[in-house]
Scaffold this motif. Structure first.
Motif, mmCIF file in Angstrom:
data_model
loop_
_atom_site.group_PDB
_atom_site.id
_atom_site.type_symbol
_atom_site.label_atom_id
_atom_site.label_comp_id
_atom_site.label_asym_id
_atom_site.label_seq_id
_atom_site.Cartn_x
_atom_site.Cartn_y
_atom_site.Cartn_z
ATOM 1 N N VAL A 36 0.788 -1.076 0.140
ATOM 2 C CA VAL A 36 0.085 -0.110 -0.071
ATOM 3 C C VAL A 36 0.933 1.334 -0.004
ATOM 4 C CG1 VAL A 36 -1.734 1.366 1.266
ATOM 5 C CG2 VAL A 36 -1.833 -1.209 1.270
ATOM 6 N N VAL A 37 0.599 1.967 -1.035
ATOM 7 C CA VAL A 37 1.215 3.303 -1.126
ATOM 8 C C VAL A 37 0.356 4.409 -0.870
ATOM 9 C CG1 VAL A 37 2.809 4.978 -2.313
ATOM 10 C CG2 VAL A 37 3.047 2.192 -2.651
ATOM 11 N N PHE A 38 0.225 5.195 0.088
ATOM 12 C CA PHE A 38 -0.960 6.217 0.113
ATOM 13 C C PHE A 38 -2.225 5.448 0.451
ATOM 14 C CE2 PHE A 38 2.351 8.595 -1.806
ATOM 15 C CZ PHE A 38 2.670 9.620 -0.676
ATOM 16 N N PHE A 42 -0.723 -1.362 -4.866
ATOM 17 C CA PHE A 42 0.345 -1.891 -6.034
ATOM 18 C C PHE A 42 0.426 -3.316 -5.637
ATOM 19 C CE2 PHE A 42 0.752 2.613 -5.452
ATOM 20 C CZ PHE A 42 0.879 2.915 -6.929
ATOM 21 N N THR A 43 0.264 -4.155 -6.811
ATOM 22 C CA THR A 43 0.573 -5.552 -6.821
ATOM 23 C C THR A 43 1.533 -6.008 -7.916
ATOM 24 O OG1 THR A 43 -1.763 -5.896 -6.092
ATOM 25 C CG2 THR A 43 -0.447 -7.836 -6.571
ATOM 26 N N VAL A 44 2.740 -6.394 -7.473
ATOM 27 C CA VAL A 44 3.581 -6.737 -8.611
ATOM 28 C C VAL A 44 3.302 -8.256 -8.955
ATOM 29 C CG1 VAL A 44 6.187 -7.023 -8.861
ATOM 30 C CG2 VAL A 44 5.520 -5.230 -7.406
ATOM 31 N N PRO A 145 4.011 -3.476 3.164
ATOM 32 C CA PRO A 145 3.671 -4.600 2.668
ATOM 33 C C PRO A 145 2.266 -4.938 3.109
ATOM 34 C CG PRO A 145 5.432 -4.944 3.978
ATOM 35 C CD PRO A 145 5.153 -3.613 4.200
ATOM 36 N N THR A 146 1.369 -5.657 2.356
ATOM 37 C CA THR A 146 0.152 -6.294 2.821
ATOM 38 C C THR A 146 -0.148 -7.489 2.416
ATOM 39 O OG1 THR A 146 -2.199 -5.509 2.896
ATOM 40 C CG2 THR A 146 -1.157 -5.049 0.820
ATOM 41 N N THR A 147 -1.220 -8.243 2.730
ATOM 42 C CA THR A 147 -1.353 -9.427 2.200
ATOM 43 C C THR A 147 -2.780 -9.480 1.537
ATOM 44 O OG1 THR A 147 -2.202 -10.432 4.226
ATOM 45 C CG2 THR A 147 0.089 -10.967 3.453
ATOM 46 N N LYS A 148 -3.610 -8.278 1.888
ATOM 47 C CA LYS A 148 -4.806 -7.911 1.374
ATOM 48 C C LYS A 148 -5.133 -7.451 0.129
ATOM 49 C CE LYS A 148 -9.165 -5.990 3.230
ATOM 50 N NZ LYS A 148 -9.732 -5.120 4.190
ATOM 51 N N PRO A 149 -5.967 -8.229 -0.968
ATOM 52 C CA PRO A 149 -6.013 -7.723 -2.010
ATOM 53 C C PRO A 149 -7.040 -6.542 -2.019
ATOM 54 C CG PRO A 149 -7.121 -9.638 -1.927
ATOM 55 C CD PRO A 149 -6.442 -9.713 -0.461
ATOM 56 N N GLY A 150 -7.201 -6.004 -3.454
ATOM 57 C CA GLY A 150 -8.150 -4.696 -3.344
ATOM 58 C C GLY A 150 -7.833 -3.382 -2.959
ATOM 59 N N GLU A 156 -6.024 1.576 6.510
ATOM 60 C CA GLU A 156 -4.852 0.776 5.879
ATOM 61 C C GLU A 156 -4.023 1.532 4.900
ATOM 62 O OE1 GLU A 156 -6.970 -3.652 4.905
ATOM 63 O OE2 GLU A 156 -7.479 -1.834 3.679
ATOM 64 N N PHE A 157 -4.633 2.841 4.849
ATOM 65 C CA PHE A 157 -3.623 3.953 4.287
ATOM 66 C C PHE A 157 -1.921 4.151 4.868
ATOM 67 C CE2 PHE A 157 -7.210 6.606 2.434
ATOM 68 C CZ PHE A 157 -7.957 5.203 1.793
ATOM 69 N N TYR A 158 -1.219 4.520 3.761
ATOM 70 C CA TYR A 158 0.150 4.302 4.276
ATOM 71 C C TYR A 158 0.746 5.571 3.618
ATOM 72 C CZ TYR A 158 5.065 3.583 5.393
ATOM 73 O OH TYR A 158 6.430 3.724 5.765
#
Length: 185
Positions: A36-38, A42-44, A145-150, A156-158
């Motif tokens: 999570v960015v802001f 983003f999912t690589v 990092p996060t494991t949560k999709p969507g 959760e903002f960062y």
């Protein structure tokens, strides 16, 4: 330029999600290396490790928000392909091309290396991105990092610190240009 073995960062929290070598693999919906960015996920999906340094593939998911500050990648080409929603993309190559456009679902934008650019998600959007190999993990260095999709929820903002942004930019060839203003931003 792609990152070689001497410039790659050490172990990262996403180690083991992708194969790390050029071999066939599958990912199901929602899988990949996520940060999570802001207010954006983003999912690589694919990195230079899997493509012998040729390219990276990632997705961006978020709701309407603020403009991502003007920046430039001296070594990285980047594409935006809008799957759903709308994204406003600004570009200036400082050689005569200076334009912006709101990209709707199905639209495509190409940002060559050395082009100042910024973007803003205008309405809830999913974007497929491709970049030069070795760049996509910039989002991990910039985010958390996060494991949560969507799309992340407000809790959760960062927001990365300025030092974290600068360090991520130095490691992955991104120069933020807070002084630069597009005509209508």
């Amino acid at each position: 330029m792609s990152l070689d073995e001497t410039t790659k960062p050490g172990p990262h929290p996403h180690a083991g999600i992708l194969p790390g070598t050029p071999e066939p693999f599958f990912l199901d919906k929602g899988e990949g290396e996520k940060s999570v960015v802001f207010d954006t996920l983003f999912t690589v999906l694919l990195t230079g490790d899997e493509t012998e340094g040729q390219y990276d593939v990632f997705t961006t998911e978020g709701g309407a928000g603020d403009i991502i500050p003007a920046h430039i990648h001296p070594y990285t080409h980047e594409i935006f392909f809008v799957i759903d929603g709308a994204v406003h993309l600004w570009m200036d190559d400082e050689k005569g091309f200076k334009d912006d456009r709101v990209l709707q679902a199905g639209a495509f934008g190409y940002v060559p290396k050395g082009t100042i650019h910024a973007f803003r998600i205008e309405s809830t959007a999913r974007v497929l991105g491709v970049s030069s190999g070795g760049f996509a993990r910039f989002f991990h260095a910039l985010g958390t990092p996060t494991t949560k999709p969507g799309i992340p929820q407000p809790s959760e903002f960062y927001a990365p610190s300025f030092d974290q942004m600068r360090a991520a930019g130095e490691l992955y060839g991104t120069v933020f240009r807070p002084d630069y203003k597009f005509l209508d931003d």
